[in-house]
Design an enzyme around this catalytic site. Structure first.
Site, PDB file in Angstrom:
ATOM      1  N   THR A  67      22.421  24.461  35.581  1.00  0.00           N
ATOM      2  CA  THR A  67      22.088  25.826  36.013  1.00  0.00           C
ATOM      3  C   THR A  67      21.366  26.529  34.857  1.00  0.00           C
ATOM      4  O   THR A  67      21.183  25.943  33.777  1.00  0.00           O
ATOM      5  CB  THR A  67      23.363  26.635  36.335  1.00  0.00           C
ATOM      6  OG1 THR A  67      24.067  26.883  35.105  1.00  0.00           O
ATOM      7  CG2 THR A  67      24.262  25.904  37.319  1.00  0.00           C
ATOM      8  N   THR A  77      40.680  30.229  31.436  1.00  0.00           N
ATOM      9  CA  THR A  77      40.461  31.375  30.547  1.00  0.00           C
ATOM     10  C   THR A  77      41.686  32.280  30.503  1.00  0.00           C
ATOM     11  O   THR A  77      42.455  32.340  31.474  1.00  0.00           O
ATOM     12  CB  THR A  77      39.242  32.175  31.062  1.00  0.00           C
ATOM     13  OG1 THR A  77      39.184  33.422  30.393  1.00  0.00           O
ATOM     14  CG2 THR A  77      39.331  32.456  32.560  1.00  0.00           C
ATOM     15  N   ASP A  78      41.801  33.051  29.423  1.00  0.00           N
ATOM     16  CA  ASP A  78      42.891  34.034  29.347  1.00  0.00           C
ATOM     17  C   ASP A  78      42.680  35.193  30.320  1.00  0.00           C
ATOM     18  O   ASP A  78      43.597  35.975  30.577  1.00  0.00           O
ATOM     19  CB  ASP A  78      43.056  34.567  27.917  1.00  0.00           C
ATOM     20  CG  ASP A  78      41.808  35.218  27.336  1.00  0.00           C
ATOM     21  OD1 ASP A  78      40.766  35.261  28.026  1.00  0.00           O
ATOM     22  OD2 ASP A  78      41.878  35.698  26.178  1.00  0.00           O
ATOM     23  N   GLU A  79      41.468  35.309  30.865  1.00  0.00           N
ATOM     24  CA  GLU A  79      41.183  36.442  31.766  1.00  0.00           C
ATOM     25  C   GLU A  79      41.980  36.380  33.064  1.00  0.00           C
ATOM     26  O   GLU A  79      42.046  37.370  33.792  1.00  0.00           O
ATOM     27  CB  GLU A  79      39.692  36.493  32.096  1.00  0.00           C
ATOM     28  CG  GLU A  79      38.846  36.729  30.878  1.00  0.00           C
ATOM     29  CD  GLU A  79      37.411  37.086  31.213  1.00  0.00           C
ATOM     30  OE1 GLU A  79      37.144  37.505  32.355  1.00  0.00           O
ATOM     31  OE2 GLU A  79      36.571  36.938  30.328  1.00  0.00           O
ATOM     32  N   TYR A 135      34.680  36.842  38.604  1.00  0.00           N
ATOM     33  CA  TYR A 135      34.758  35.652  37.744  1.00  0.00           C
ATOM     34  C   TYR A 135      36.207  35.252  37.500  1.00  0.00           C
ATOM     35  O   TYR A 135      36.615  34.123  37.781  1.00  0.00           O
ATOM     36  CB  TYR A 135      34.051  35.906  36.401  1.00  0.00           C
ATOM     37  CG  TYR A 135      34.453  34.917  35.338  1.00  0.00           C
ATOM     38  CD1 TYR A 135      34.082  33.574  35.443  1.00  0.00           C
ATOM     39  CD2 TYR A 135      35.236  35.291  34.239  1.00  0.00           C
ATOM     40  CE1 TYR A 135      34.469  32.637  34.482  1.00  0.00           C
ATOM     41  CE2 TYR A 135      35.626  34.375  33.281  1.00  0.00           C
ATOM     42  CZ  TYR A 135      35.241  33.049  33.398  1.00  0.00           C
ATOM     43  OH  TYR A 135      35.637  32.132  32.458  1.00  0.00           O
ATOM     44  N   LYS A 178      38.504  31.929  38.676  1.00  0.00           N
ATOM     45  CA  LYS A 178      39.135  31.024  37.708  1.00  0.00           C
ATOM     46  C   LYS A 178      40.644  30.969  37.970  1.00  0.00           C
ATOM     47  O   LYS A 178      41.250  29.897  37.917  1.00  0.00           O
ATOM     48  CB  LYS A 178      38.877  31.491  36.269  1.00  0.00           C
ATOM     49  CG  LYS A 178      37.445  31.331  35.793  1.00  0.00           C
ATOM     50  CD  LYS A 178      36.961  29.888  35.773  1.00  0.00           C
ATOM     51  CE  LYS A 178      37.650  29.038  34.731  1.00  0.00           C
ATOM     52  NZ  LYS A 178      37.034  27.673  34.644  1.00  0.00           N
ATOM     53  N   ASN A 214      35.358  32.451  23.213  1.00  0.00           N
ATOM     54  CA  ASN A 214      34.769  31.514  22.254  1.00  0.00           C
ATOM     55  C   ASN A 214      33.500  32.074  21.636  1.00  0.00           C
ATOM     56  O   ASN A 214      32.748  32.800  22.299  1.00  0.00           O
ATOM     57  CB  ASN A 214      34.371  30.207  22.960  1.00  0.00           C
ATOM     58  CG  ASN A 214      35.557  29.323  23.311  1.00  0.00           C
ATOM     59  OD1 ASN A 214      35.476  28.112  23.171  1.00  0.00           O
ATOM     60  ND2 ASN A 214      36.658  29.900  23.772  1.00  0.00           N
ATOM     61  N   ARG A 248      23.992  37.943  22.252  1.00  0.00           N
ATOM     62  CA  ARG A 248      23.069  39.004  22.681  1.00  0.00           C
ATOM     63  C   ARG A 248      22.815  39.971  21.524  1.00  0.00           C
ATOM     64  O   ARG A 248      21.675  40.366  21.267  1.00  0.00           O
ATOM     65  CB  ARG A 248      23.638  39.769  23.887  1.00  0.00           C
ATOM     66  CG  ARG A 248      22.657  40.820  24.369  1.00  0.00           C
ATOM     67  CD  ARG A 248      23.161  41.683  25.523  1.00  0.00           C
ATOM     68  NE  ARG A 248      22.105  42.603  25.928  1.00  0.00           N
ATOM     69  CZ  ARG A 248      22.304  43.765  26.514  1.00  0.00           C
ATOM     70  NH1 ARG A 248      23.536  44.168  26.814  1.00  0.00           N
ATOM     71  NH2 ARG A 248      21.285  44.549  26.818  1.00  0.00           N
ATOM     72  N   HIS A 272      36.075  46.897  33.456  1.00  0.00           N
ATOM     73  CA  HIS A 272      36.095  46.267  32.123  1.00  0.00           C
ATOM     74  C   HIS A 272      37.515  46.081  31.579  1.00  0.00           C
ATOM     75  O   HIS A 272      38.211  47.053  31.281  1.00  0.00           O
ATOM     76  CB  HIS A 272      35.284  47.168  31.188  1.00  0.00           C
ATOM     77  CG  HIS A 272      34.892  46.531  29.894  1.00  0.00           C
ATOM     78  ND1 HIS A 272      34.070  47.165  28.992  1.00  0.00           N
ATOM     79  CD2 HIS A 272      35.190  45.340  29.343  1.00  0.00           C
ATOM     80  CE1 HIS A 272      33.886  46.379  27.946  1.00  0.00           C
ATOM     81  NE2 HIS A 272      34.565  45.265  28.143  1.00  0.00           N
TER      82      HIS A 272
END
Ligand code: NAD
Ligand code: TDX
Length: 332
Positions: A36, A121-123, A148, A152, A178, A191, A274
């Site tokens: 991708t 992920t920790d999210e 997202y 997950k 990471n 970014r 957020h």
């Protein structure tokens, strides 16, 4: 010698793991990657052809996945749509790849009886208050915020159910944010580094007080290898390196590296929903499996990462304009 199938092995963290396998083990590796926008062939170029091969394909396609899984001893599953901001613009590929893709991998390892390690992920745990002394542990309830992180979380739950219902030989790891080379410039740290290289200003969402728990990608890879070999089947392991920093501090560190003033950044529109703070308690991984991170010092790890982006402008330059144009449309 182990034959390991690495899904998403041309992405930021998956490619780091492929390098880890080549350098630290005698495993042979097949990368399955759809290539991708987030992938980079260069990230795995130059590795020995008798150790590493690339299959371009979709993890949600059972006709690609099943025969490949049959030929391997283990699958390490990194492939995902990985960027929160993209998931707010269009959740559809997140549902397709993160949920249907993981389901497809699970069905293949179930039929073939092949060991699976699922990367998460920790999210999935949602967020913590800024002044809360708590950190996420393996017992923290799932409470994802974004398209997202919810896909997950869903993929983790599928893995847990396939372990319990079908006896699939799987482990799961949930890692914090990471950083390191080869990270796509849509993400926060690259970014801002590339903005500053371009003479522009870093863009902080909101007040910049949100906290992320940074870990170098090399440390994530060593943790995954440890869990793949020594983890208890059915168990989840949290991976983190005690690297909590707020976004403002990270931006200031980048600015200082380039000799720019501490306040030479812009506040831009905040991300919807957020998450405030992530923080990992990795005691289980450290005490039960004896893992420890090598990059204890975020400052020097970040400095090396900055130098990598300075030296690899050819790699990120072709994407910079379109990434910034997308952000500009969102006021970010
Ligand atoms: P990335 O976006 O850099 O790479 C993802 C890779 O997956 C790309 O090479 C892409 O081509 C591939 N891919 C996407 N859809 C695919 C599909 N349908 N079939 C085959 N390949 C496909 O992501 P990353 O940052 O390297 O993250 C890798 C994994 O680690 C993800 O599962 C992510 O949730 C997890 N994770 C990331 C972080 C982080 O800070 N980046 C932290 C914790 C966990
Ligand atoms: O320009 C920006 N300005 C800014 O302030 C960008 C791109 C981000 N941010 C903020 C948002 C977050 O608080 O920086 C922080 C980090 O943002 P991202 O790099 O987008 O990461 P995050 O949303 O925390 O998710 C990352 O870590 C967990 C990865 O992208 C996920 O794949 C992983 O699961």
């Amino acid at each position: 010698m182990q034959r390991i199938l690495v899904t998403g092995g041309a992405g930021f963290i998956g490619s780091n793991f492929v390098h880890h396998l080549v350098e630290h083990t005698d495993a042979s590796v097949t990368v399955l990657d759809k290539l991708t926008y987030a992938a980079s062939r260069e990230s795995i170029a130059g590795l020995p052809a008798d150790r590493v091969s690339l299959v371009v394909g979709d993890i949600a396609d059972p006709e690609v996945v099943a025969p490949l899984v049959d030929q391997h001893d283990a699958v390490v599953h990194y492939a995902a749509e990985s960027h929160n901001d993209n998931s707010l613009n269009d959740p559809s590929p997140f549902v397709q790849t993160n949920l249907i893709g993981t389901f497809t991998i699970l069905e293949a390892v179930r039929r073939a009886g092949v060991r699976l390690h699922h990367i998460s992920t920790d999210e999935v745990y949602g967020d913590l208050e800024l002044d809360d002394p708590a950190r996420f542990t393996e017992a923290t309830p799932y409470n994802p915020s974004s398209p997202y992180s919810s896909t997950k979380a869903g993929s983790d739950l599928l893995v847990r159910a396939w372990v319990r219902s079908f006896g699939v030989q799987a482990t799961i790891s949930n890692c914090s944010n990471n950083y390191g080379p080869w990270q796509h410039i849509e993400k926060f740290i690259p970014r801002q580094i590339t903005n500053v290289i371009d003479g522009g200003r870093p863009k902080l969402y909101g007040a910049g007080q949100n906290v992320r728990d940074w870990i170098h990608a090399d440390d994530h890879s060593s943790a995954v290898w440890t869990i793949l070999n020594h983890g208890r089947i059915g168990d989840t392991y949290l991976i983190g390196a005690d690297g909590e920093k707020n976004n403002l501090d990270v931006v200031r560190q980048i600015l200082r590296h380039f000799g720019r003033a501490d306040d030479d950044f812009d506040h831009v529109t905040d991300r919807a929903g957020h998450d405030l703070r992530y923080a990992i308690d990795s005691t289980k991984l450290r005490t039960e499996l004896g893992w420890a991170p090598q990059f204890a010092d975020f400052e020097s790890g970040l400095a090396r990462t900055i130098e990598w982006y300075v030296a690899h402008e050819d790699w990120w330059r072709p994407h910079k304009q379109s990434v910034e144009a997308t952000y500009a449309k969102q006021g970010q």
